[in-house]
Design a protein around this motif. Sequence first.
Motif, PDB file in Angstrom:
ATOM      1  N   LYS A 209     -45.966 -20.849  34.853  1.00  0.00           N
ATOM      2  CA  LYS A 209     -44.811 -21.300  35.642  1.00  0.00           C
ATOM      3  C   LYS A 209     -44.385 -22.708  35.230  1.00  0.00           C
ATOM      4  CE  LYS A 209     -45.953 -18.505  39.710  1.00  0.00           C
ATOM      5  NZ  LYS A 209     -46.472 -18.535  41.109  1.00  0.00           N
ATOM      6  N   ALA A 210     -45.362 -23.555  34.936  1.00  0.00           N
ATOM      7  CA  ALA A 210     -45.044 -24.918  34.523  1.00  0.00           C
ATOM      8  C   ALA A 210     -44.326 -24.923  33.174  1.00  0.00           C
ATOM      9  CB  ALA A 210     -46.326 -25.750  34.444  1.00  0.00           C
ATOM     10  N   ILE A 211     -44.792 -24.096  32.248  1.00  0.00           N
ATOM     11  CA  ILE A 211     -44.150 -24.008  30.929  1.00  0.00           C
ATOM     12  C   ILE A 211     -42.712 -23.524  31.073  1.00  0.00           C
ATOM     13  CG2 ILE A 211     -44.192 -22.782  28.713  1.00  0.00           C
ATOM     14  CD1 ILE A 211     -47.291 -22.775  28.998  1.00  0.00           C
ATOM     15  N   MET A 212     -42.512 -22.505  31.894  1.00  0.00           N
ATOM     16  CA  MET A 212     -41.157 -21.981  32.079  1.00  0.00           C
ATOM     17  C   MET A 212     -40.261 -22.980  32.813  1.00  0.00           C
ATOM     18  SD  MET A 212     -41.459 -19.377  30.356  1.00  0.00           S
ATOM     19  CE  MET A 212     -39.713 -19.018  30.538  1.00  0.00           C
ATOM     20  N   ALA A 213     -40.846 -23.761  33.744  1.00  0.00           N
ATOM     21  CA  ALA A 213     -40.064 -24.794  34.425  1.00  0.00           C
ATOM     22  C   ALA A 213     -39.617 -25.861  33.432  1.00  0.00           C
ATOM     23  CB  ALA A 213     -40.894 -25.431  35.547  1.00  0.00           C
ATOM     24  N   GLY A 214     -40.497 -26.220  32.510  1.00  0.00           N
ATOM     25  CA  GLY A 214     -40.131 -27.174  31.469  1.00  0.00           C
ATOM     26  C   GLY A 214     -39.052 -26.628  30.557  1.00  0.00           C
ATOM     27  N   HIS A 215     -39.179 -25.348  30.183  1.00  0.00           N
ATOM     28  CA  HIS A 215     -38.184 -24.703  29.328  1.00  0.00           C
ATOM     29  C   HIS A 215     -36.805 -24.705  30.003  1.00  0.00           C
ATOM     30  CE1 HIS A 215     -36.470 -21.969  26.427  1.00  0.00           C
ATOM     31  NE2 HIS A 215     -36.273 -21.027  27.335  1.00  0.00           N
ATOM     32  N   GLU A 216     -36.788 -24.415  31.288  1.00  0.00           N
ATOM     33  CA  GLU A 216     -35.519 -24.407  32.030  1.00  0.00           C
ATOM     34  C   GLU A 216     -34.926 -25.811  32.129  1.00  0.00           C
ATOM     35  OE1 GLU A 216     -33.879 -23.198  36.503  1.00  0.00           O
ATOM     36  OE2 GLU A 216     -35.856 -22.531  35.830  1.00  0.00           O
ATOM     37  N   ALA A 217     -35.794 -26.815  32.357  1.00  0.00           N
ATOM     38  CA  ALA A 217     -35.313 -28.195  32.482  1.00  0.00           C
ATOM     39  C   ALA A 217     -34.722 -28.708  31.169  1.00  0.00           C
ATOM     40  CB  ALA A 217     -36.459 -29.102  32.931  1.00  0.00           C
ATOM     41  N   ASN A 218     -35.173 -28.154  30.053  1.00  0.00           N
ATOM     42  CA  ASN A 218     -34.674 -28.594  28.746  1.00  0.00           C
ATOM     43  C   ASN A 218     -33.253 -28.112  28.444  1.00  0.00           C
ATOM     44  OD1 ASN A 218     -36.884 -30.124  27.803  1.00  0.00           O
ATOM     45  ND2 ASN A 218     -37.974 -28.279  27.141  1.00  0.00           N
ATOM     46  N   GLN A 219     -32.836 -27.034  29.069  1.00  0.00           N
ATOM     47  CA  GLN A 219     -31.558 -26.414  28.686  1.00  0.00           C
ATOM     48  C   GLN A 219     -30.334 -27.329  28.870  1.00  0.00           C
ATOM     49  OE1 GLN A 219     -31.771 -23.628  26.857  1.00  0.00           O
ATOM     50  NE2 GLN A 219     -33.954 -24.021  27.225  1.00  0.00           N
ATOM     51  N   PRO A 220     -30.186 -28.047  29.992  1.00  0.00           N
ATOM     52  CA  PRO A 220     -29.020 -28.943  30.100  1.00  0.00           C
ATOM     53  C   PRO A 220     -29.018 -30.043  29.036  1.00  0.00           C
ATOM     54  CG  PRO A 220     -30.010 -28.564  32.259  1.00  0.00           C
ATOM     55  CD  PRO A 220     -30.959 -28.002  31.252  1.00  0.00           C
ATOM     56  N   ILE A 221     -30.190 -30.522  28.648  1.00  0.00           N
ATOM     57  CA  ILE A 221     -30.264 -31.571  27.625  1.00  0.00           C
ATOM     58  C   ILE A 221     -29.880 -30.997  26.257  1.00  0.00           C
ATOM     59  CG2 ILE A 221     -31.736 -33.307  26.542  1.00  0.00           C
ATOM     60  CD1 ILE A 221     -31.074 -33.784  29.514  1.00  0.00           C
ATOM     61  N   ILE A 222     -30.268 -29.757  25.987  1.00  0.00           N
ATOM     62  CA  ILE A 222     -29.870 -29.112  24.729  1.00  0.00           C
ATOM     63  C   ILE A 222     -28.347 -29.017  24.651  1.00  0.00           C
ATOM     64  CG2 ILE A 222     -29.917 -26.931  23.454  1.00  0.00           C
ATOM     65  CD1 ILE A 222     -32.807 -26.575  24.484  1.00  0.00           C
ATOM     66  N   GLN A 223     -27.718 -28.629  25.746  1.00  0.00           N
ATOM     67  CA  GLN A 223     -26.250 -28.561  25.762  1.00  0.00           C
ATOM     68  C   GLN A 223     -25.638 -29.952  25.610  1.00  0.00           C
ATOM     69  OE1 GLN A 223     -24.409 -25.646  25.730  1.00  0.00           O
ATOM     70  NE2 GLN A 223     -22.829 -27.171  25.193  1.00  0.00           N
ATOM     71  N   PHE A 224     -26.248 -30.946  26.209  1.00  0.00           N
ATOM     72  CA  PHE A 224     -25.815 -32.341  26.074  1.00  0.00           C
ATOM     73  C   PHE A 224     -25.832 -32.757  24.603  1.00  0.00           C
ATOM     74  CE2 PHE A 224     -27.362 -36.878  26.149  1.00  0.00           C
ATOM     75  CZ  PHE A 224     -26.171 -37.469  26.545  1.00  0.00           C
ATOM     76  N   ILE A 225     -26.919 -32.403  23.888  1.00  0.00           N
ATOM     77  CA  ILE A 225     -27.029 -32.756  22.467  1.00  0.00           C
ATOM     78  C   ILE A 225     -25.995 -31.999  21.645  1.00  0.00           C
ATOM     79  CG2 ILE A 225     -28.565 -32.747  20.455  1.00  0.00           C
ATOM     80  CD1 ILE A 225     -30.928 -32.983  22.428  1.00  0.00           C
ATOM     81  N   LYS A 226     -25.779 -30.721  21.979  1.00  0.00           N
ATOM     82  CA  LYS A 226     -24.762 -29.940  21.260  1.00  0.00           C
ATOM     83  C   LYS A 226     -23.373 -30.570  21.407  1.00  0.00           C
ATOM     84  CE  LYS A 226     -26.963 -25.352  21.296  1.00  0.00           C
ATOM     85  NZ  LYS A 226     -26.870 -23.963  21.797  1.00  0.00           N
TER      86      LYS A 226
END
Length: 731
Positions: A209-226
Amino acid sequence: MNKAMVFDKYRKFETEFAGRPLVVETGKMTQLANGACLVRYGETVVHVACTASEKPREGVDFFPLSVDYEEKMYSVGKIPGSYLKREGRPSEKAILTSRVIDRPIRPLFPKDMRNDCSIVCTVMSVDPDCQPEIAAMIGTSIAISISDVPWNGPVSSCSVGLVDGEIVINPTLEQRAVSDMATTVASTSERIAMIEAGANCVDDDTMYKAIMAGHEANQPIIQFIKNIQEEIGKPKFDYPSNEPDHDMFEAIYNFAEADVKVAMDTDDKNIRDERLLPIYDAVHEKFDEIYPEQEAKIDECMYKTQKTIVRRWLLDEQKRVDGRGMDDIRPLASEVGILPRVHGSGMFTRGQTQVLTVATLGSVSEQQYLDGIDEEETKRYIHHYNFPSYSVGETKPSRGPGRREIGHGALAERALKPVIPSVEEFPYTLRLVSEILSSNGSTSQGSICGSTLALMDAGVPIKAPVAGISCGLITEGERWMTMVDIQGVEDFFGDMDFKVAGTKDGITAIQMDLKISGLLPEMVKEALAKTHKARNYILDEVMLKAIPEPRHELSKYAPKMFTAQIPADKISEVIGKSGKVIKEIQAECEVKIDITEEGESANVFVAGIDTEKCKKALSIIEMIANGPEIGAIYIGKVTRIMDFGAFIEIAPGMEGLCHISKLDVKRTEKVTDVVNVGDVIRVKVEEIDDKGRLNLSRRAVLIEVDGLTPENTFEDRPRRPHNNHNRNGRR
């Protein structure tokens, strides 16, 4: 030229990450790099630059990427503690962070590119609540994305904590101090690209659950970088591909396939290597003339031939090179007590991977002092990992630990740290050294198992035994499969090395190395389940049979440790002026003494080989701190002789008078008839007067302890009638 013209490319991008401002600046600094940015996360500031060579490096068969994470002491307002007063070689933490940044970005570069590429992350300011490692990882992704270097990013990274059972993204310093987990998760927009975790025996479901929570938290930052890349990113440059010609590969594959299959089909690495040598010779003899001056590409074709065969066996036939089932573990063996004079030793063998770990116990003052930008200043549990060339049958000279050795040692250290007893429970500094004797797959996990054995052999009361194992992965399009306990060839030709260490109750460490862009959630879940089952098997079937629990006694060669608490305001008395008192105690008792202050009290640690001498030193310290006790018996040294008695020092700087009448059970005419300066005797404290002076008695000890019969003394004989004479004999 005015300021506006100089900074005409300056851009500023802002967002939030875990409730704190994340600001990215480009175009103002570092004009000559291929890509660069300044990342501000809270008050943490990290500068990242990406550069690449114009031409490929000649004679290499890999992508030459270097990642450097540079800690600047000015970032935390410190001056370096070295003699030169400037930063020297990277700290262990910096090296480990460089590796964590490298792992998720490397698979996203073209595999056939040979241009040198360098990433430099410089930590310029540190806000303890905003980890500079996270800012550096995000900055790296931005710098490469906006550069002209070919790359299939971006990625984002975050830290995941577990505070009071709740998952926290990018925990603050206060939260990290009480967190049961320190997990770093890097992600692409679709997959999990990297996992690095330390945990306090966290169960598989919570970790997932912690790994998936981290993966989800990364998504807005990935879009920010894009978005940043779309606005200011450079076109990617072209490079000469190092990929062998398809026709060349087909010809070599068809020529060598049958022989390579026979050579690869063994569980012995030595036999496999021996069988492959004549095949390489035959291939070069046939194809060197057909493809002149392309020896490196011919070797690349042979590598791809082996890789294709291994992967086809696994995916199509469910066949491993050594004949095992997908979840079978190679033959195991464990031994303890191998080295007679060390404090603890354990050897762990899994197939052709063999690790000997040695445990050394030291005093608390021998802990490692850290000169870095973190809050942590000392470390009392240390793990070192050595990988000599003979472990893989090579002849390279030893040149000290490299980044790989430091990384593997840190992984084993992280895996065992949750089960190490506190300094109050076990007041020792612990150093473990894992010597890799033979390497054929996952020596880091072998060192975890060997270290558990060595700790238990040394008598360290660990909370639970820890084992480690790795899980591999093969993918092809939508198809994928995992296998447990990968050996070297499966790691070399596979897509993943997913290492998990833990007790029977939970996970203590994870490290995931990938050669593909990332993992699907179901791949992570399956790897966690398989490694849990495997490490329990290793514990039950071999490790706990070698030594079921920690030894109850330490080695006779290990220092004995005794502890006591004294008031903090008594530390100066125990140490003495210029350390005189404590030095005398250490010299007299042949011990080492450490004192640590904690609020209104101080912990005293006494270490030595002789138990009685340790106890003596501790009693002296307690007496100095708490004062002598009336009725107590002490061992003291005669320091001065007077006509009326002897002065006895029962502790450094603390002496009392033993009157001549109390020196012996019989009458004493002269003090020197009983004692002389330098003699060591036992005395009882009979009185402490209002000025703090001690009145001592040797006679009382002889009667009460030794059982001697008293004879007439000055006190016992009849007294003459009082004639009121004064000291001078006058009325």
